[in-house]
Design an enzyme around this catalytic site. Structure first.
Site, PDB file in Angstrom:
ATOM      1  N   ASN A  25      -2.530 -14.879  11.900  1.00 37.65           N
ATOM      2  CA  ASN A  25      -2.065 -15.913  12.823  1.00 37.65           C
ATOM      3  C   ASN A  25      -3.075 -16.163  13.934  1.00 37.65           C
ATOM      4  OD1 ASN A  25       0.701 -14.727  11.744  1.00 37.65           O
ATOM      5  ND2 ASN A  25       1.064 -16.794  12.542  1.00 37.65           N
ATOM      6  N   TYR A  45      -1.571  -3.595  -6.808  1.00 38.69           N
ATOM      7  CA  TYR A  45      -1.238  -4.386  -5.622  1.00 38.69           C
ATOM      8  C   TYR A  45      -2.239  -4.219  -4.482  1.00 38.69           C
ATOM      9  CZ  TYR A  45       1.754  -7.307  -2.816  1.00 38.69           C
ATOM     10  OH  TYR A  45       2.249  -8.363  -2.096  1.00 38.69           O
ATOM     11  N   GLY A  46      -2.736  -5.319  -3.974  1.00 44.34           N
ATOM     12  CA  GLY A  46      -3.484  -5.400  -2.721  1.00 44.34           C
ATOM     13  C   GLY A  46      -4.473  -4.276  -2.518  1.00 44.34           C
ATOM     14  N   GLY A  47      -4.399  -3.682  -1.345  1.00 41.10           N
ATOM     15  CA  GLY A  47      -5.346  -2.656  -0.945  1.00 41.10           C
ATOM     16  C   GLY A  47      -5.375  -1.443  -1.865  1.00 41.10           C
ATOM     17  N   CYS A  76       0.779  -7.582  11.829  1.00 42.18           N
ATOM     18  CA  CYS A  76       1.047  -7.738  13.264  1.00 42.18           C
ATOM     19  C   CYS A  76       0.348  -8.951  13.859  1.00 42.18           C
ATOM     20  CB  CYS A  76       0.659  -6.470  14.012  1.00 42.18           C
ATOM     21  SG  CYS A  76       1.799  -5.116  13.686  1.00 42.18           S
ATOM     22  N   ASN A 129      -0.490 -18.155  22.505  1.00 41.40           N
ATOM     23  CA  ASN A 129      -1.384 -17.006  22.714  1.00 41.40           C
ATOM     24  C   ASN A 129      -2.744 -17.463  23.240  1.00 41.40           C
ATOM     25  OD1 ASN A 129       0.642 -15.326  21.827  1.00 41.40           O
ATOM     26  ND2 ASN A 129      -0.102 -15.266  19.704  1.00 41.40           N
ATOM     27  N   LYS A 184      -9.730  -2.442   1.581  1.00 43.38           N
ATOM     28  CA  LYS A 184      -9.452  -1.310   2.477  1.00 43.38           C
ATOM     29  C   LYS A 184     -10.231  -0.058   2.072  1.00 43.38           C
ATOM     30  CE  LYS A 184      -6.400  -3.814   4.582  1.00 43.38           C
ATOM     31  NZ  LYS A 184      -6.457  -4.186   5.993  1.00 43.38           N
ATOM     32  N   HIS A 206     -10.553  -2.629  11.575  1.00 45.27           N
ATOM     33  CA  HIS A 206      -9.448  -3.450  11.041  1.00 45.27           C
ATOM     34  C   HIS A 206      -9.209  -4.579  12.043  1.00 45.27           C
ATOM     35  CE1 HIS A 206      -4.998  -3.422   9.444  1.00 45.27           C
ATOM     36  NE2 HIS A 206      -5.736  -4.298   8.794  1.00 45.27           N
ATOM     37  N   ASP A 237      -9.179  -9.939   8.842  1.00 45.36           N
ATOM     38  CA  ASP A 237      -8.683  -8.585   8.546  1.00 45.36           C
ATOM     39  C   ASP A 237      -9.690  -7.471   8.826  1.00 45.36           C
ATOM     40  OD1 ASP A 237      -6.418  -7.044   7.534  1.00 45.36           O
ATOM     41  OD2 ASP A 237      -7.666  -6.592   5.784  1.00 45.36           O
ATOM     42  N   ARG A 296       2.247 -12.078  -0.516  1.00 47.12           N
ATOM     43  CA  ARG A 296       0.935 -12.452   0.022  1.00 47.12           C
ATOM     44  C   ARG A 296       0.351 -13.663  -0.700  1.00 47.12           C
ATOM     45  NH1 ARG A 296      -1.698  -8.715   4.009  1.00 47.12           N
ATOM     46  NH2 ARG A 296      -0.081  -7.182   4.366  1.00 47.12           N
ATOM     47  N   ARG A 333       0.828  -1.194   0.000  1.00 48.61           N
ATOM     48  CA  ARG A 333       0.000   0.000   0.000  1.00 48.61           C
ATOM     49  C   ARG A 333       0.867   1.251   0.000  1.00 48.61           C
ATOM     50  NH1 ARG A 333      -1.795   0.909   4.357  1.00 48.61           N
ATOM     51  NH2 ARG A 333      -1.094  -0.873   5.586  1.00 48.61           N
ATOM     52  N   SER A 354      -1.369  -3.643  10.427  1.00 49.24           N
ATOM     53  CA  SER A 354      -0.978  -4.492   9.301  1.00 49.24           C
ATOM     54  C   SER A 354       0.263  -5.314   9.631  1.00 49.24           C
ATOM     55  CB  SER A 354      -0.700  -3.616   8.078  1.00 49.24           C
ATOM     56  OG  SER A 354      -1.854  -2.870   7.763  1.00 49.24           O
TER      57      SER A 354
HETATM   58  P1  GTP Z   1      -2.505  -7.522   7.404  1.00 50.07           P
HETATM   59  O1  GTP Z   1      -3.006  -8.600   6.506  1.00 50.07           O
HETATM   60  O2  GTP Z   1      -1.377  -6.747   6.837  1.00 50.07           O
HETATM   61  O3  GTP Z   1      -3.562  -6.633   7.971  1.00 50.07           O
HETATM   62  O4  GTP Z   1      -1.799  -8.187   8.655  1.00 50.07           O
HETATM   63  P2  GTP Z   1      -2.073  -9.329   9.717  1.00 50.07           P
HETATM   64  O5  GTP Z   1      -2.238  -8.648  11.035  1.00 50.07           O
HETATM   65  O6  GTP Z   1      -3.093 -10.308   9.289  1.00 50.07           O
HETATM   66  O7  GTP Z   1      -0.666  -9.979   9.708  1.00 50.07           O
HETATM   67  P3  GTP Z   1      -0.170 -11.459   9.876  1.00 50.07           P
HETATM   68  O8  GTP Z   1      -0.999 -12.285  10.811  1.00 50.07           O
HETATM   69  O9  GTP Z   1       0.030 -12.032   8.559  1.00 50.07           O
HETATM   70  O10 GTP Z   1       1.216 -11.089  10.587  1.00 50.07           O
HETATM   71  C1  GTP Z   1       2.288 -11.788  10.299  1.00 50.07           C
HETATM   72  C2  GTP Z   1       3.498 -11.375  11.106  1.00 50.07           C
HETATM   73  O11 GTP Z   1       3.235 -11.374  12.497  1.00 50.07           O
HETATM   74  C3  GTP Z   1       4.553 -12.417  10.855  1.00 50.07           C
HETATM   75  O12 GTP Z   1       5.793 -11.772  10.835  1.00 50.07           O
HETATM   76  C4  GTP Z   1       4.399 -13.318  12.067  1.00 50.07           C
HETATM   77  O13 GTP Z   1       5.542 -14.054  12.327  1.00 50.07           O
HETATM   78  C5  GTP Z   1       4.095 -12.316  13.164  1.00 50.07           C
HETATM   79  N1  GTP Z   1       3.381 -12.917  14.302  1.00 50.07           N
HETATM   80  C6  GTP Z   1       2.095 -13.333  14.332  1.00 50.07           C
HETATM   81  N2  GTP Z   1       1.779 -13.827  15.555  1.00 50.07           N
HETATM   82  C7  GTP Z   1       2.891 -13.717  16.306  1.00 50.07           C
HETATM   83  C8  GTP Z   1       3.210 -14.054  17.654  1.00 50.07           C
HETATM   84  O14 GTP Z   1       2.396 -14.541  18.420  1.00 50.07           O
HETATM   85  N3  GTP Z   1       4.480 -13.782  18.075  1.00 50.07           N
HETATM   86  C9  GTP Z   1       5.409 -13.228  17.254  1.00 50.07           C
HETATM   87  N4  GTP Z   1       6.620 -12.994  17.739  1.00 50.07           N
HETATM   88  N5  GTP Z   1       5.158 -12.912  15.969  1.00 50.07           N
HETATM   89  C10 GTP Z   1       3.920 -13.140  15.512  1.00 50.07           C
HETATM   90  C1  SPV Z   2      -2.956  -4.408   5.307  1.00 47.14           C
HETATM   91  O1  SPV Z   2      -1.995  -3.768   4.874  1.00 47.14           O
HETATM   92  O2  SPV Z   2      -3.463  -4.178   6.438  1.00 47.14           O
HETATM   93  C2  SPV Z   2      -3.539  -5.505   4.507  1.00 47.14           C
HETATM   94  C3  SPV Z   2      -3.040  -5.706   3.157  1.00 47.14           C
HETATM   95  O3  SPV Z   2      -4.414  -6.189   4.992  1.00 47.14           O
HETATM   96  S1  SPV Z   2      -3.742  -4.650   1.972  1.00 47.14           S
HETATM   97  O4  SPV Z   2      -5.016  -5.239   1.543  1.00 47.14           O
HETATM   98  O5  SPV Z   2      -2.827  -4.565   0.837  1.00 47.14           O
HETATM   99  O6  SPV Z   2      -3.979  -3.354   2.539  1.00 47.14           O
HETATM  100 MN    MN Z   3      -5.060  -5.471   7.021  1.00 44.83          MN
END
Ligand code: GTP
Ligand code: SPV
Ligand code: MN
Length: 611
Positions: free
Chosen positions: A282, A225-227, A278, A523, A234, A254, A301, A393, A86, A276
């Protein structure tokens, strides 16, 4: 049949389906007259249509078919190296009054912006096809769902939208003469001269992602790309939806959504906002290390939160797929995602193995001896750059997720029991705290800060405020967004139905610079404490930042933690918290008088607690 439009280009006359509302047809004709595509295709959302588009993308070199024994139905896209995330600096909220965009959004005068874009979009689809892509955000026909139509000259964006939304004729039928719909115009900004050869990933150095919140309209130029380009996500479901929600009394967030069943069989629903990259995906697919607890996925998301007739806050996931971060996704961190990605996936900017499969950092501990990296270059473990782009992604249907809840697409949504805010914080923020009440919770959301990730341009690791994880996604003044949360909460509270609010931080680091908490499956222990609090079973102790678990209420040694590390996770360092509070005062001051009184009052309370 062809028709002559502005200039001397011709295109097939608008082949609008019978289901199309006259306003949509007229708008498509206006957009075609402006952008001058060679032809117009109305998308029906069928499998045949999707496969046809994919075949065309393979032929054009945009997609590479992966080894069909290893990844059936799956493809790899490599973007232009400058079109990988983005672009917040080119994202605009063009409200009529600048004050309505607030200090955190790029604002431009809507009349001037329309003139700029009219020039830019003039003839921008020459030599290309304009696809008309109707979509529903939320289950088709749900009272909580909203509809939109995107026109785009990118077939990659069409297939992505096909996965991420309920796309096609069913959605188009939802647009009737009396209901609202969101028009979204998208171009890669790379018109083709007659006979000019296309490139694999057309895009432009000039980028604009523009929102008109009052007109509920989106225009995007220059990126695929993406968003930036999948405007349902978004641009619509967060930025425009935050303006619609403010006016209609619901919230665009979000947030991931979870269904959780405790060992006694009580079902809870949780909404969690992390910035994003974070950890939303997961957490949404959490496989608990405490197997008596069951966690199921509703969304990863975006959540739309609306007070229901029963007085409870209800939520839907407006999306139908996941556009998830690939790096860091492995058997140890997210086995559910690894399993979900075995078939029918479009990967973007990951690495290609020599046998036609995909790889990214974190998929396996040992990298393969040779790869083709995301730019298409040879790569070995000695290479100085990552094989997959850090914001690479996967795009995959939600139905492929083995932990998807049976209620994930319930048109009535699910009732929310707990709300969580989290960010990437090496210091200061404990593993978990509970807000004393809704207003304190709103303060935690409003003052959320997180280290920057690769999901947008900017310096990775830099700490910034990301209120409600919505900094890049609010279509309103952020102060109004806070007030809106307060208003919605006050109504819920009056009926005794306001969800409890918590803050978590999986990312606190020790003096050695390593994460203190093992995270991921562990977690679940934090989630269990949170829901035991909601259930009235877990005890807490009051601290200056909120309520924290009493000793013994989370079994940290079972998570492989030492007492020292555990204490460090909850350390309240007066000096460094006071420094942060001073920064928070400055942050709030930057919003001027748009800061709600209740947020000021919470800040005063924190300052008092820290003294
Ligand atoms: P967007 O799609 O961008 O909105 O992000 P999201 O929040 O869905 O991100 P995602 O879950 O893909 O985040 C991935 C990042 O967070 C990777 O670098 C993971 O390793 C890290 N991560 C997720 N959960 C944990 C955790 O419990 N501990 C640690 N240390 N890292 C984590
Ligand atoms: C984010 O950046 O929070 C995403 C990916 O979920 S995008 O759809 O490209 O914004
Ligand atoms: Mn997002």
């Amino acid at each position: 049949m062809t028709a002559t439009v502005a200039g001397h280009r011709t295109y097939s006359a608008n082949p609008a389906p019978a289901a199309a509302d006259a306003r949509v047809v007229a708008w498509v004709e206006r957009m075609a007259a402006l952008t001058q595509p060679d032809q117009i295709v109305w998308c029906d959302g069928s499998d045949e249509e999707r496969q046809g588009l994919i075949d065309g993308l393979v032929e054009a070199g945009t997609l590479t078919q992966l080894n069909q024994d290893k990844r059936p139905g799956s493809y790899l896209a490599r973007s232009h190296p400058d079109d990988v995330a983005r672009v917040e600096s080119r994202t605009f909220i063009c409200s009529r009054d600048e004050a309505d965009a607030g200090p955190t959004n790029n604002w431009a005068d809507p009349t001037e912006m329309r003139e700029t874009l009219d020039d830019l979009f003039d003839g921008c689809m020459r030599g290309r096809t304009m696809y008309v892509v109707p979509f529903s955000m939320g289950p088709v026909g749900s009272p909580l769902a909203r509809v939109g139509v995107q026109v785009t000259d990118s077939p990659y964006v069409v297939i992505s939208t096909g996965t991420m939304t309920r796309m096609g004729t069913q959605a188009l039928r939802q647009i009737t003469p009396n209901n609202a719909w969101v028009p979204a115009v998208h171009t890669v900004g790379a018109p083709l001269a007659p006979g000019e050869e296309d490139v694999a990933w057309p895009c432009s150095d000039t980028k604009y992602i523009v929102h008109y919140p009052e007109d509920r309209e989106i225009w995007s130029y220059g990126s695929a790309y993406g968003g930036n380009a999948i405007l349902a996500k978004k641009a619509f479901a967060l930025r425009i939806a935050s303006a619609i929600g403010r006016d209609e009394g619901w919230i665009a967030a979000h947030m991931l959504l979870l269904k959780v069943t405790n060992p006694r069989g009580r079902v809870f629903h949780v909404a969690a906002a992390f910035p994003s990259a974070c950890g939303k995906t997961n957490f949404a697919m959490l496989q608990p290390s405490i197997p008596e607890w069951k966690v199921e996925t509703i969304g990863d998301d975006i959540a739309w939160l609306a007070p229901g007739a029963d007085g409870r806050l209800r939520a839907i996931n407006p999306e139908a797929g996941f556009f998830g971060v690939a790096p860091g996704t492995g058997e140890d961190t997210n086995p559910v995602a690894v399993d979900m990605l075995k078939r029918d996936v479009v990967f973007t900017n990951v690495a290609l193995t020599d046998d036609g499969d995909v790889w990214w950092e974190g998929l396996t501990e040992e990298p393969p001896a040779h790869l083709t990296d995301w730019r298409g270059n040879d790569w070995t473990p000695d290479s100085p750059t990552p094989a997959a782009h850090p914001n690479s992604r996967f795009t995959v249907a939600a139905s492929q997720c083995s932990t998807i809840a049976d209620t994930w697409d319930d048109p009535a949504g699910v009732p929310i029991d707990a709300i969580i805010f989290g960010g990437r914080r090496a210091t200061n923020v404990p593993l978990v705290t509970e807000a004393r009440d809704w207003e304190h919770g709103v303060y935690l959301g409003a003052t959320l800060a997180s280290e920057r990730t690769a999901a947008a341009e900017g310096t990775v690791g830099e700490l910034r405020r990301d209120p409600f994880a919505m900094l890049p996604f609010s279509g309103t003044h952020m102060g109004d967004h806070w007030q809106h949360w307060l208003n919605v909460g006050a109504d819920l509270d009056r009926q005794g139905e306001a969800p409890a609010i918590f803050q978590v931080n999986w990312f606190r680091k020790g003096e050695d610079g390593k994460f203190l908490w093992p995270g991921f499956a562990e977690n679940a222990r934090v989630l269990a404490w949170i829901l035991d609090r909601v259930d009235g079973r877990a005890s807490y102790t009051d601290g200056p930042l909120g309520r924290m678990p009493v000793d013994g209420s989370i079994n940290y040694s079972a998570a492989g933690m030492t007492r020292d590390k555990w204490d460090a996770l909850f350390e309240v360092n007066q000096e460094s918290l006071q420094a942060e509070a001073v920064d928070t005062s400055r942050f709030l001051a930057s919003y001027g008088d748009a800061v709600p009184e209740a947020v000021h009052a919470q800040h005063e309370e924190l300052l008092k607690n820290l003294n």
